[in-house]
Design an enzyme around this catalytic site. Structure first.
Site, PDB file in Angstrom:
ATOM      1  N   CYS A 163      29.663  35.845  42.154  1.00 51.53           N
ATOM      2  CA  CYS A 163      30.636  34.756  42.057  1.00 51.53           C
ATOM      3  C   CYS A 163      30.342  34.028  40.751  1.00 51.53           C
ATOM      4  O   CYS A 163      29.211  33.563  40.541  1.00 51.53           O
ATOM      5  CB  CYS A 163      30.443  33.825  43.251  1.00 51.53           C
ATOM      6  SG  CYS A 163      31.396  32.308  43.147  1.00 51.53           S
ATOM      7  N   ASN A 164      31.332  33.959  39.887  1.00 55.49           N
ATOM      8  CA  ASN A 164      31.123  33.286  38.603  1.00 55.49           C
ATOM      9  C   ASN A 164      30.882  31.793  38.788  1.00 55.49           C
ATOM     10  O   ASN A 164      30.078  31.188  38.085  1.00 55.49           O
ATOM     11  CB  ASN A 164      32.327  33.498  37.705  1.00 55.49           C
ATOM     12  CG  ASN A 164      32.411  34.917  37.175  1.00 55.49           C
ATOM     13  OD1 ASN A 164      31.982  35.203  36.072  1.00 55.49           O
ATOM     14  ND2 ASN A 164      32.945  35.833  37.976  1.00 55.49           N
ATOM     15  N   CYS A 176      36.060  35.788  36.990  1.00 51.93           N
ATOM     16  CA  CYS A 176      36.058  35.485  38.422  1.00 51.93           C
ATOM     17  C   CYS A 176      36.082  36.840  39.108  1.00 51.93           C
ATOM     18  O   CYS A 176      36.881  37.707  38.731  1.00 51.93           O
ATOM     19  CB  CYS A 176      37.278  34.660  38.811  1.00 51.93           C
ATOM     20  SG  CYS A 176      37.463  34.474  40.602  1.00 51.93           S
ATOM     21  N   GLU A 219      42.973  36.572  48.146  1.00 52.23           N
ATOM     22  CA  GLU A 219      42.520  36.451  49.549  1.00 52.23           C
ATOM     23  C   GLU A 219      43.660  36.772  50.516  1.00 52.23           C
ATOM     24  O   GLU A 219      43.435  37.264  51.611  1.00 52.23           O
ATOM     25  CB  GLU A 219      41.964  35.045  49.820  1.00 52.23           C
ATOM     26  CG  GLU A 219      40.639  34.741  49.114  1.00 52.23           C
ATOM     27  CD  GLU A 219      39.411  35.439  49.730  1.00 52.23           C
ATOM     28  OE1 GLU A 219      39.397  35.672  50.953  1.00 52.23           O
ATOM     29  OE2 GLU A 219      38.479  35.776  48.965  1.00 52.23           O
ATOM     30  N   HIS A 259      37.161  37.747  41.834  1.00 53.67           N
ATOM     31  CA  HIS A 259      38.411  38.089  42.531  1.00 53.67           C
ATOM     32  C   HIS A 259      39.392  38.812  41.607  1.00 53.67           C
ATOM     33  O   HIS A 259      40.253  39.564  42.071  1.00 53.67           O
ATOM     34  CB  HIS A 259      39.101  36.818  43.060  1.00 53.67           C
ATOM     35  CG  HIS A 259      38.527  36.291  44.337  1.00 53.67           C
ATOM     36  ND1 HIS A 259      37.286  35.683  44.391  1.00 53.67           N
ATOM     37  CD2 HIS A 259      39.011  36.262  45.607  1.00 53.67           C
ATOM     38  CE1 HIS A 259      37.051  35.297  45.647  1.00 53.67           C
ATOM     39  NE2 HIS A 259      38.082  35.637  46.395  1.00 53.67           N
ATOM     40  N   ASP A 292      29.571  36.088  47.714  1.00 51.67           N
ATOM     41  CA  ASP A 292      30.693  35.473  46.991  1.00 51.67           C
ATOM     42  C   ASP A 292      31.351  34.504  47.970  1.00 51.67           C
ATOM     43  O   ASP A 292      31.054  34.510  49.174  1.00 51.67           O
ATOM     44  CB  ASP A 292      31.688  36.547  46.533  1.00 51.67           C
ATOM     45  CG  ASP A 292      32.916  35.945  45.840  1.00 51.67           C
ATOM     46  OD1 ASP A 292      32.745  35.015  45.017  1.00 51.67           O
ATOM     47  OD2 ASP A 292      34.053  36.377  46.127  1.00 51.67           O
ATOM     48  N   SER A 293      32.283  33.717  47.459  1.00 50.17           N
ATOM     49  CA  SER A 293      33.026  32.811  48.331  1.00 50.17           C
ATOM     50  C   SER A 293      33.954  33.576  49.279  1.00 50.17           C
ATOM     51  O   SER A 293      34.382  33.033  50.281  1.00 50.17           O
ATOM     52  CB  SER A 293      33.872  31.864  47.481  1.00 50.17           C
ATOM     53  OG  SER A 293      34.786  32.627  46.705  1.00 50.17           O
ATOM     54  N   GLY A 305      35.938  27.481  43.584  1.00 47.69           N
ATOM     55  CA  GLY A 305      36.262  27.167  42.196  1.00 47.69           C
ATOM     56  C   GLY A 305      36.836  25.796  41.926  1.00 47.69           C
ATOM     57  O   GLY A 305      36.905  25.368  40.781  1.00 47.69           O
TER      58      GLY A 305
END
Ligand code: DGL
Length: 275
Positions: free
Chosen positions: A75-76, A188, A156, A190, A12-13, A45
């Site tokens: 990660c979408n 997402c 984050e 997150h 993922d990011s 994103g």
């Protein structure tokens, strides 16, 4: 046949993909996971498709260097913009998070009004709306999409349930509530970390966690039934930059002791040529 001992690679990011790992670890407790959070370059994103594809290729190449048997694009944004490209370069299964969540949302709605929240890039790609409509078949569905770009930096930073987070969530979700949605896709990875805030604000709305849907899909692709754990699942964490909240949040969110993530540089890595 004895199970394939190679690990499952997940990227993922940033920290969001751990919401996918959490479900995978529960459904596939005997597996080992190699997780890469591209924390040096989060968020994905609001970046262009070319940039997201090039970052995703480097993340996948890193996971391949760990001899993984499957890659989960947790990660979408990368699933929307880079999944086909990754699949054309890689011979192991590459799973995205959008299709399984879209299938679940289409099945879950009773009134046909489905909300989708995600990054700007995911919403602009229209991937969820297309997939949900396809899975709904003959049934009419109205899809109400909304980008929520401030959620990723809040997560984050570890601001999972602060007054500011609630205020921003209310601003983002109000229009969806007035659309009468009965189902909301957290598009997402997150966003499940914000679950307490989101479920408080949307009583009676079914929240679809793409991580849970993807973990189910991973289990069926691996062809395993419910695994009975023989040991606690092992998760090796890698990041492209150390960020203050990562380790604390990862331990808190996964509810397990974890080693400090190892910092790696993936900028120079390349995928094998397209097949
Ligand atoms: N967690 C990611 C997603 O599911 C990426 C968020 C971001 O980096 O903007 O889209």
């Amino acid at each position: 046949m004895s199970p394939d001992p190679r690990p499952i690679g997940v990227f993922d990011s940033g920290i969001g993909g751990l919401s996918v790992v959490k479900h995978c670890a529960r459904l596939l407790p005997d597996e080992r996971f190699v997780y890469l959070g591209d924390t040096a370059r989060v968020p994905y994103g609001n970046k262009s498709a070319e940039t997201v594809q090039s970052y995703s290729a480097q993340c996948a190449a890193f996971l391949l260097s760990h001899d993984v048997k499957m890659i989960i694009v947790a990660c979408n944004t990368a699933s929307a913009l880079a999944l086909d490209m990754l699949r054309s370069h890689v011979s192991i299964p590459v799973l995205g998070v959008i299709e399984p969540a879209a299938r679940k949302a289409a099945a879950a709605t009773a009134n046909g009004h489905i909300g989708v929240i995600g990054t700007r890039a995911t919403i602009a790609s229209d991937s969820y709306a297309r997939a949900i409509t396809r899975y709904a078949g003959e049934r009419r569905v109205d899809i109400h999409s909304r980008p929520c770009p401030l959620f990723v930096p809040l997560v984050e930073e570890g601001w999972l349930d602060s007054p500011a987070t609630r205020l921003i969530a209310e601003e983002y979700l109000r229009p969806l509530m007035s659309n009468g949605i009965d189902t909301l896709v957290l598009g997402c990875t997150h966003y499940p970390l914000l679950m307490p805030v989101l479920s408080d604000m949307l009583p009676g709305v079914q929240l679809i966690d793409c991580g849970l849907c993807a973990a189910d899909e991973a289990r069926s692709v691996l062809g395993v039934d419910q695994q009975s754990p023989t040991k606690a699942s092992q998760i090796d964490l890698y990041v492209t930059d150390h960020t203050p909240a990562f380790t604390m949040l990862a331990r808190q969110f996964l509810g397990m002791p974890l080693d400090e993530p190892v910092r790696v540089n993936v900028d120079h890595l390349q995928l094998p040529s397209a097949r």
